[in-house]
Design a protein around this motif. Structure first.
Motif, PDB file in Angstrom:
ATOM      1  N   CYS A   1      -2.903  39.155  11.670  1.00 32.14           N
ATOM      2  CA  CYS A   1      -2.842  38.618  10.307  1.00 32.14           C
ATOM      3  C   CYS A   1      -2.077  37.292  10.305  1.00 32.14           C
ATOM      4  O   CYS A   1      -1.142  37.103  11.087  1.00 32.14           O
ATOM      5  CB  CYS A   1      -2.083  39.562   9.369  1.00 32.14           C
ATOM      6  N   GLY A   2      -2.433  36.429   9.377  1.00 33.94           N
ATOM      7  CA  GLY A   2      -1.645  35.224   9.096  1.00 33.94           C
ATOM      8  C   GLY A   2      -1.478  34.333  10.308  1.00 33.94           C
ATOM      9  O   GLY A   2      -2.427  34.017  11.028  1.00 33.94           O
ATOM     10  N   THR A   3      -0.257  33.930  10.526  1.00 37.70           N
ATOM     11  CA  THR A   3       0.052  33.035  11.635  1.00 37.70           C
ATOM     12  C   THR A   3      -0.298  33.668  12.982  1.00 37.70           C
ATOM     13  O   THR A   3      -0.780  32.988  13.890  1.00 37.70           O
ATOM     14  CB  THR A   3       1.542  32.637  11.552  1.00 37.70           C
ATOM     15  N   ALA A   4      -0.072  34.976  13.118  1.00 37.77           N
ATOM     16  CA  ALA A   4      -0.409  35.656  14.376  1.00 37.77           C
ATOM     17  C   ALA A   4      -1.912  35.566  14.640  1.00 37.77           C
ATOM     18  O   ALA A   4      -2.353  35.416  15.789  1.00 37.77           O
ATOM     19  CB  ALA A   4       0.055  37.109  14.329  1.00 37.77           C
TER      20      ALA A   4
ATOM     21  N   VAL B   1      11.050  33.606   6.628  1.00 38.77           N
ATOM     22  CA  VAL B   1       9.772  34.281   6.366  1.00 38.77           C
ATOM     23  C   VAL B   1       8.621  33.544   7.058  1.00 38.77           C
ATOM     24  O   VAL B   1       7.707  34.158   7.595  1.00 38.77           O
ATOM     25  CB  VAL B   1       9.536  34.421   4.842  1.00 38.77           C
ATOM     26  N   ALA B   2       8.675  32.217   7.063  1.00 38.15           N
ATOM     27  CA  ALA B   2       7.626  31.450   7.737  1.00 38.15           C
ATOM     28  C   ALA B   2       7.798  31.586   9.249  1.00 38.15           C
ATOM     29  O   ALA B   2       8.851  31.289   9.800  1.00 38.15           O
ATOM     30  CB  ALA B   2       7.702  29.988   7.329  1.00 38.15           C
ATOM     31  N   SER B   3       6.760  32.022   9.900  1.00 36.35           N
ATOM     32  CA  SER B   3       6.828  32.246  11.344  1.00 36.35           C
ATOM     33  C   SER B   3       6.769  30.914  12.090  1.00 36.35           C
ATOM     34  O   SER B   3       5.882  30.096  11.847  1.00 36.35           O
ATOM     35  CB  SER B   3       5.653  33.136  11.748  1.00 36.35           C
TER      36      SER B   3
ATOM     37  N   VAL C   1       4.788  42.750   6.321  1.00 38.78           N
ATOM     38  CA  VAL C   1       3.870  43.244   5.283  1.00 38.78           C
ATOM     39  C   VAL C   1       3.392  44.642   5.668  1.00 38.78           C
ATOM     40  O   VAL C   1       2.400  44.824   6.366  1.00 38.78           O
ATOM     41  CB  VAL C   1       2.674  42.280   5.097  1.00 38.78           C
TER      42      VAL C   1
ATOM     43  N   THR D   1       2.965  45.359  10.812  1.00 35.13           N
ATOM     44  CA  THR D   1       1.991  44.946   9.799  1.00 35.13           C
ATOM     45  C   THR D   1       0.920  46.024   9.613  1.00 35.13           C
ATOM     46  O   THR D   1       0.241  46.415  10.577  1.00 35.13           O
ATOM     47  CB  THR D   1       1.379  43.589  10.208  1.00 35.13           C
TER      48      THR D   1
ATOM     49  N   LEU E   1      -1.257  26.451   6.470  1.00 34.55           N
ATOM     50  CA  LEU E   1      -0.618  27.714   6.056  1.00 34.55           C
ATOM     51  C   LEU E   1       0.892  27.518   5.866  1.00 34.55           C
ATOM     52  O   LEU E   1       1.459  27.940   4.849  1.00 34.55           O
ATOM     53  CB  LEU E   1      -0.904  28.799   7.115  1.00 34.55           C
ATOM     54  N   LYS E   2       1.541  26.868   6.842  1.00 34.97           N
ATOM     55  CA  LYS E   2       2.989  26.630   6.729  1.00 34.97           C
ATOM     56  C   LYS E   2       3.299  25.828   5.474  1.00 34.97           C
ATOM     57  O   LYS E   2       4.212  26.154   4.729  1.00 34.97           O
ATOM     58  CB  LYS E   2       3.520  25.825   7.926  1.00 34.97           C
TER      59      LYS E   2
ATOM     60  N   SER F   1       1.358  40.451  16.832  1.00 35.73           N
ATOM     61  CA  SER F   1       2.208  40.638  15.653  1.00 35.73           C
ATOM     62  C   SER F   1       3.658  40.314  15.993  1.00 35.73           C
ATOM     63  O   SER F   1       4.160  40.729  17.035  1.00 35.73           O
ATOM     64  CB  SER F   1       2.096  42.088  15.168  1.00 35.73           C
ATOM     65  N   GLN F   2       4.304  39.564  15.136  1.00 33.07           N
ATOM     66  CA  GLN F   2       5.738  39.317  15.316  1.00 33.07           C
ATOM     67  C   GLN F   2       6.491  40.628  15.118  1.00 33.07           C
ATOM     68  O   GLN F   2       7.225  41.072  15.987  1.00 33.07           O
ATOM     69  CB  GLN F   2       6.195  38.243  14.314  1.00 33.07           C
ATOM     70  N   SER F   3       6.295  41.250  13.967  1.00 29.44           N
ATOM     71  CA  SER F   3       7.104  42.417  13.572  1.00 29.44           C
ATOM     72  C   SER F   3       6.672  43.710  14.256  1.00 29.44           C
ATOM     73  O   SER F   3       7.484  44.612  14.439  1.00 29.44           O
ATOM     74  CB  SER F   3       6.994  42.618  12.062  1.00 29.44           C
ATOM     75  N   GLY F   4       5.386  43.817  14.579  1.00 27.93           N
ATOM     76  CA  GLY F   4       4.862  45.079  15.085  1.00 27.93           C
ATOM     77  C   GLY F   4       4.717  46.144  14.022  1.00 27.93           C
ATOM     78  O   GLY F   4       4.480  47.320  14.334  1.00 27.93           O
TER      79      GLY F   4
ATOM     80  N   GLU G   1       2.756  27.879   2.182  1.00 25.77           N
ATOM     81  CA  GLU G   1       3.621  29.031   1.932  1.00 25.77           C
ATOM     82  C   GLU G   1       5.064  28.654   1.612  1.00 25.77           C
ATOM     83  O   GLU G   1       5.731  29.379   0.886  1.00 25.77           O
ATOM     84  CB  GLU G   1       3.567  30.061   3.073  1.00 25.77           C
TER      85      GLU G   1
HETATM   86  C1  F6R Z   1       3.249  32.957   8.036  1.00 28.40           C
HETATM   87  C2  F6R Z   1       3.642  34.326   8.367  1.00 28.40           C
HETATM   88  C3  F6R Z   1       2.661  35.441   8.153  1.00 28.40           C
HETATM   89  C4  F6R Z   1       2.703  36.425   9.329  1.00 28.40           C
HETATM   90  C5  F6R Z   1       1.799  37.650   9.030  1.00 28.40           C
HETATM   91  C6  F6R Z   1       1.725  38.598  10.202  1.00 28.40           C
HETATM   92  O1  F6R Z   1       4.253  32.051   8.347  1.00 28.40           O
HETATM   93  O2  F6R Z   1       4.739  34.549   8.824  1.00 28.40           O
HETATM   94  O3  F6R Z   1       1.368  34.926   7.970  1.00 28.40           O
HETATM   95  O4  F6R Z   1       2.285  35.770  10.475  1.00 28.40           O
HETATM   96  O5  F6R Z   1       2.285  38.320   7.896  1.00 28.40           O
HETATM   97  O6  F6R Z   1       2.962  39.175  10.474  1.00 28.40           O
HETATM   98  P1  F6R Z   1       3.247  39.873  11.861  1.00 28.40           P
HETATM   99  O7  F6R Z   1       3.143  38.833  12.904  1.00 28.40           O
HETATM  100  O8  F6R Z   1       4.632  40.457  11.731  1.00 28.40           O
HETATM  101  O9  F6R Z   1       2.186  40.940  12.050  1.00 28.40           O
END
Ligand code: F6R
Length: 364
Positions: free
Chosen positions: A55-58, A153-155, A361, A107, A239-240, A102-105, A243
């Motif tokens: 999703c998103g940046t990932a 929040v912005a990746s 998210v 989502t 996107l950056k 995924s950053q957070s793992g 947001e």
């Molecule tokens: C944008 C941003 C989001 C995340 C997206 C996925 O700057 O941070 O678009 O990239 O919500 O989140 P993760 O990587 O945690 O699955």
């Protein structure tokens, strides 16, 4: 804490030379100076297709990976956002595999896509910044981005370290599939090794990018253009910007301009062109001339060769180091992050906690 920085986002942008270096080291065999991945649950030489979902940046990191894996490793790649993929009942190739990013793992949509793939018997590799997460526990293998905790929040640093891991995966896949010779692999590995130093150089353009951002911040709409691996970076820049500054921004494949969006161009629309001198540069350059012919105000991101070709026709020029085109998407990420950051400051928004957004998210 934030150290000497006003915002976590700027601190995290500035950490990139270090965390990119750390991530690269984790996948680089120092003696052989080549990429070495942990034992994978799949045979990269034999898989027929890789499905990348995020999703998103990932997702945009996955978009760059698709270009790398297809062109360098000759591996067919499907790419989708998790919220679409999970509901589509897509058939999956029995000899295929899935890659989630995924950053957070945590989502929710990405997790659901992983579970769908596993229900069809696919092996799942994940690229995660938090390996001890739900997605981490349910993956067959985790490739860890060593970005450290990302608070803004912005990746930012999560994205650039995802690109580094995915570049390593592309090289390992290319080797396994016999798609690359030793000399070319060595050249691309060397280009990767130089990335931390080049990123540090680009961070020195901060004051210049801030000046440009002040002009960009006056606009209601902004376009980002790129081709090849610069196209996902254009999408990431848009996107950056939207947001955190709430300025309407769109990223477009440069070649798509003439199929509609060029109608939007006038002197009020800054057009940020992501244009390293690679094999597609001349094509992007002619799109840029079409934009300028319609009064568009161009912010040109390129290297010395590109800047020389353009002369002084643009509203602003940022000259980035000349590198192997393979690593350009990692480097061109930095100026679009800085543009978004400074535009947000100029707009007076809450940079680290933009309205309506959550860091993780976990709802669908
Ligand atoms: C944008 C941003 C989001 C995340 C997206 C996925 O700057 O941070 O678009 O990239 O919500 O989140 P993760 O990587 O945690 O699955």
């Amino acid at each position: 804490g934030k150290g000497n920085y006003r915002h976590f986002m700027m601190k995290e942008i500035a950490e990139q030379p270090t965390v990119i270096g750390d991530t690269l080291q984790a996948f680089m065999n120092p003696l052989e100076r080549r990429i070495q991945l942990p034992n994978l649950p799949i045979d990269l030489a034999k898989i027929s297709r890789l499905t990348i979902v995020a999703c998103g940046t990932a997702h945009l990191a996955g978009f760059v990976a698709k270009y790398w894996l297809e062109s360098i490793a000759r591996l067919p790649v499907d790419l989708d956002v998790a919220s679409e993929f999970r509901y589509r009942q897509a058939p999956m190739d029995p000899n295929g595999a899935m890659l989630v990013i995924s950053q957070s793992g945590e989502t929710a949509d990405t997790l659901a896509a992983l579970r769908y793939a596993k229900s069809l018997g696919q092996k799942v590799i994940s690229v995660l910044n938090v390996p001890e997460s739900t997605i981490g526990r349910e993956s067959d293998l985790v490739l860890h981005t060593l970005a450290g905790p990302e608070i803004g929040v912005a990746s930012t640093k999560a994205f650039s370290t995802q690109l580094v891991v995915l570049a390593c995966l592309a090289l390992a896949t290319a080797r396994a599939r016999g798609a690359i010779d030793a000399a070319r692999e060595a050249a691309l590995s060397a280009a990767l090794t130089e990335v931390p130093a080049r990123v540090a150089e680009i961070l020195n353009h901060d004051a210049h990018l801030k000046e440009i951002a002040l002009k960009v911040a006056e606009a209601r709409d902004v376009l980002f253009l790129g081709r090849g691996t610069s196209y996902p970076i254009a999408l990431e820049g848009a996107l950056k910007l939207k947001e955190i500054s709430y300025i309407h921004a769109e990223g477009y494949a440069a070649g798509e301009m003439k199929h509609g969006p060029i109608a939007l161009i006038d002197e009020n629309v800054p057009v940020i062109v992501v244009a390293p001198t690679d094999e597609l540069f001349d094509k992007t350059f002619s799109n840029l001339q079409e934009v300028m012919a319609r009064g568009g105000r161009v912010v040109f991101l390129s290297d010395a060769d590109g800047v020389r070709k353009l002369g002084n026709q643009a509203m602003a020029v940022v000259e980035l180091p000349k590198v192997d085109p393979f690593v350009a998407p990692i480097l061109y990420t930095i100026p679009v992050q800085l543009l978004a950051y400074h535009a947000a400051i100029a707009k007076g928004t809450d940079v680290d906690q933009p309205r309506n957004l959550a860091k993780s998210v976990t709802v669908e």
